[in-house]
Scaffold this motif. Structure first.
Motif, PDB file in Angstrom:
ATOM      1  N   ASP A  44     -13.300 -67.048  16.951  1.00  0.00           N
ATOM      2  CA  ASP A  44     -14.285 -67.239  18.013  1.00  0.00           C
ATOM      3  C   ASP A  44     -13.878 -68.480  18.809  1.00  0.00           C
ATOM      4  OD1 ASP A  44     -15.128 -69.490  16.555  1.00  0.00           O
ATOM      5  OD2 ASP A  44     -16.874 -68.482  15.735  1.00  0.00           O
ATOM      6  N   ALA A  45     -14.705 -68.881  19.741  1.00  0.00           N
ATOM      7  CA  ALA A  45     -14.380 -70.009  20.619  1.00  0.00           C
ATOM      8  C   ALA A  45     -14.215 -71.330  19.867  1.00  0.00           C
ATOM      9  CB  ALA A  45     -15.440 -70.146  21.705  1.00  0.00           C
ATOM     10  N   GLU A  64       3.798 -57.838  15.800  1.00  0.00           N
ATOM     11  CA  GLU A  64       2.479 -57.428  16.289  1.00  0.00           C
ATOM     12  C   GLU A  64       1.365 -58.294  15.718  1.00  0.00           C
ATOM     13  OE1 GLU A  64       5.271 -54.217  17.097  1.00  0.00           O
ATOM     14  OE2 GLU A  64       4.837 -55.257  15.235  1.00  0.00           O
ATOM     15  N   ASN A  65       1.581 -58.879  14.537  1.00  0.00           N
ATOM     16  CA  ASN A  65       0.593 -59.795  13.965  1.00  0.00           C
ATOM     17  C   ASN A  65       0.380 -60.989  14.887  1.00  0.00           C
ATOM     18  OD1 ASN A  65      -0.230 -59.489  10.766  1.00  0.00           O
ATOM     19  ND2 ASN A  65       1.581 -58.312  11.324  1.00  0.00           N
ATOM     20  N   SER A  66       1.455 -61.618  15.298  1.00  0.00           N
ATOM     21  CA  SER A  66       1.359 -62.793  16.167  1.00  0.00           C
ATOM     22  C   SER A  66       0.891 -62.415  17.568  1.00  0.00           C
ATOM     23  CB  SER A  66       2.713 -63.502  16.243  1.00  0.00           C
ATOM     24  OG  SER A  66       3.071 -63.989  14.965  1.00  0.00           O
ATOM     25  N   ILE A  67       1.338 -61.269  18.051  1.00  0.00           N
ATOM     26  CA  ILE A  67       0.917 -60.797  19.369  1.00  0.00           C
ATOM     27  C   ILE A  67      -0.590 -60.559  19.383  1.00  0.00           C
ATOM     28  CG2 ILE A  67       1.097 -58.880  21.004  1.00  0.00           C
ATOM     29  CD1 ILE A  67       4.122 -58.691  20.044  1.00  0.00           C
ATOM     30  N   ALA A  68      -1.122 -59.950  18.325  1.00  0.00           N
ATOM     31  CA  ALA A  68      -2.570 -59.714  18.226  1.00  0.00           C
ATOM     32  C   ALA A  68      -3.323 -61.040  18.195  1.00  0.00           C
ATOM     33  CB  ALA A  68      -2.893 -58.891  16.986  1.00  0.00           C
ATOM     34  N   MET A  69      -2.772 -62.028  17.488  1.00  0.00           N
ATOM     35  CA  MET A  69      -3.425 -63.332  17.414  1.00  0.00           C
ATOM     36  C   MET A  69      -3.426 -64.006  18.774  1.00  0.00           C
ATOM     37  SD  MET A  69      -5.057 -65.141  15.265  1.00  0.00           S
ATOM     38  CE  MET A  69      -5.559 -66.809  14.878  1.00  0.00           C
ATOM     39  N   ASP A  70      -2.324 -63.911  19.502  1.00  0.00           N
ATOM     40  CA  ASP A  70      -2.260 -64.464  20.856  1.00  0.00           C
ATOM     41  C   ASP A  70      -3.346 -63.845  21.732  1.00  0.00           C
ATOM     42  OD1 ASP A  70      -1.161 -65.721  23.276  1.00  0.00           O
ATOM     43  OD2 ASP A  70      -0.294 -63.751  23.701  1.00  0.00           O
ATOM     44  N   LYS A  71      -3.498 -62.551  21.663  1.00  0.00           N
ATOM     45  CA  LYS A  71      -4.496 -61.862  22.492  1.00  0.00           C
ATOM     46  C   LYS A  71      -5.912 -62.307  22.153  1.00  0.00           C
ATOM     47  CE  LYS A  71      -1.746 -57.780  23.447  1.00  0.00           C
ATOM     48  NZ  LYS A  71      -1.533 -56.349  23.164  1.00  0.00           N
ATOM     49  N   VAL A  72      -6.225 -62.421  20.880  1.00  0.00           N
ATOM     50  CA  VAL A  72      -7.591 -62.802  20.497  1.00  0.00           C
ATOM     51  C   VAL A  72      -7.861 -64.271  20.800  1.00  0.00           C
ATOM     52  CG1 VAL A  72      -7.253 -63.368  18.041  1.00  0.00           C
ATOM     53  CG2 VAL A  72      -9.385 -62.337  18.784  1.00  0.00           C
ATOM     54  N   LEU A  73      -6.853 -65.117  20.674  1.00  0.00           N
ATOM     55  CA  LEU A  73      -7.021 -66.527  21.045  1.00  0.00           C
ATOM     56  C   LEU A  73      -7.277 -66.638  22.547  1.00  0.00           C
ATOM     57  CD1 LEU A  73      -4.209 -68.126  18.862  1.00  0.00           C
ATOM     58  CD2 LEU A  73      -6.676 -68.391  18.517  1.00  0.00           C
ATOM     59  N   ASN A  77     -10.660 -67.989  24.691  1.00  0.00           N
ATOM     60  CA  ASN A  77     -10.369 -69.247  25.380  1.00  0.00           C
ATOM     61  C   ASN A  77     -10.017 -70.386  24.434  1.00  0.00           C
ATOM     62  OD1 ASN A  77     -10.829 -68.223  28.054  1.00  0.00           O
ATOM     63  ND2 ASN A  77     -13.012 -68.219  27.540  1.00  0.00           N
ATOM     64  N   VAL A  78      -9.281 -70.061  23.376  1.00  0.00           N
ATOM     65  CA  VAL A  78      -8.816 -71.074  22.431  1.00  0.00           C
ATOM     66  C   VAL A  78      -7.497 -71.643  22.952  1.00  0.00           C
ATOM     67  CG1 VAL A  78      -8.014 -71.504  20.078  1.00  0.00           C
ATOM     68  CG2 VAL A  78      -9.942 -69.943  20.484  1.00  0.00           C
ATOM     69  N   ASP A  79      -7.395 -72.968  23.023  1.00  0.00           N
ATOM     70  CA  ASP A  79      -6.176 -73.635  23.445  1.00  0.00           C
ATOM     71  C   ASP A  79      -5.069 -73.283  22.453  1.00  0.00           C
ATOM     72  OD1 ASP A  79      -4.359 -75.325  24.711  1.00  0.00           O
ATOM     73  OD2 ASP A  79      -5.130 -77.131  23.716  1.00  0.00           O
TER      74      ASP A  79
END
Length: 114
Positions: A44-45, A64-73, A77-79
């Motif tokens: 979450d934020a 895809e694990n890291s790509i998914a994390m990038d998308k959710v971050l 709006n997580v720095d």
């Protein structure tokens, strides 16, 4: 705080590393347990600033694990900084003489907010 994730296992739901899944939550894990233990399902934020990287040729933990994390971050709006280094694999440490060679310097600067 700051989180530094290096070719991480993020999800226990999709594109997961079977060994991590089975050792951490078991072969018979329920879908509820898989969701509960999948980081991308719980961001979450308020999630900490995050530096994350993996290699495009990681055959152990799917990128895809890291790509998914990038998308959710991004969606929360997580720095964060996300790097997908070309031709890098899994378990390369400081990645000398690879496209990821300077990841540790960049991560340290991010951690120190330089």
């Amino acid at each position: 705080g700051v989180v530094v994730l290096v070719y991480p296992v993020i999800s226990m739901c999709e594109n997961y590393h079977i060994g991590s899944h089975d050792l951490l939550i078991g072969k018979k894990a329920t879908p509820e347990m898989e969701k509960f233990t999948s980081i991308e399902q719980n961001v979450d934020a308020d999630y900490p600033r995050t530096y994350i990287w993996c290699g495009s040729r990681d055959t152990c933990v799917p990128p895809e694990n890291s790509i998914a994390m990038d998308k959710v971050l991004s969606a929360n709006n997580v720095d964060h900084i996300f790097r997908l280094f070309p031709d890098a694999g899994h378990g390369i440490g400081l990645a000398k003489e690879t496209s990821a060679e300077n990841w540790s310097v960049e991560a340290l600067k991010f951690w120190l907010n330089v």
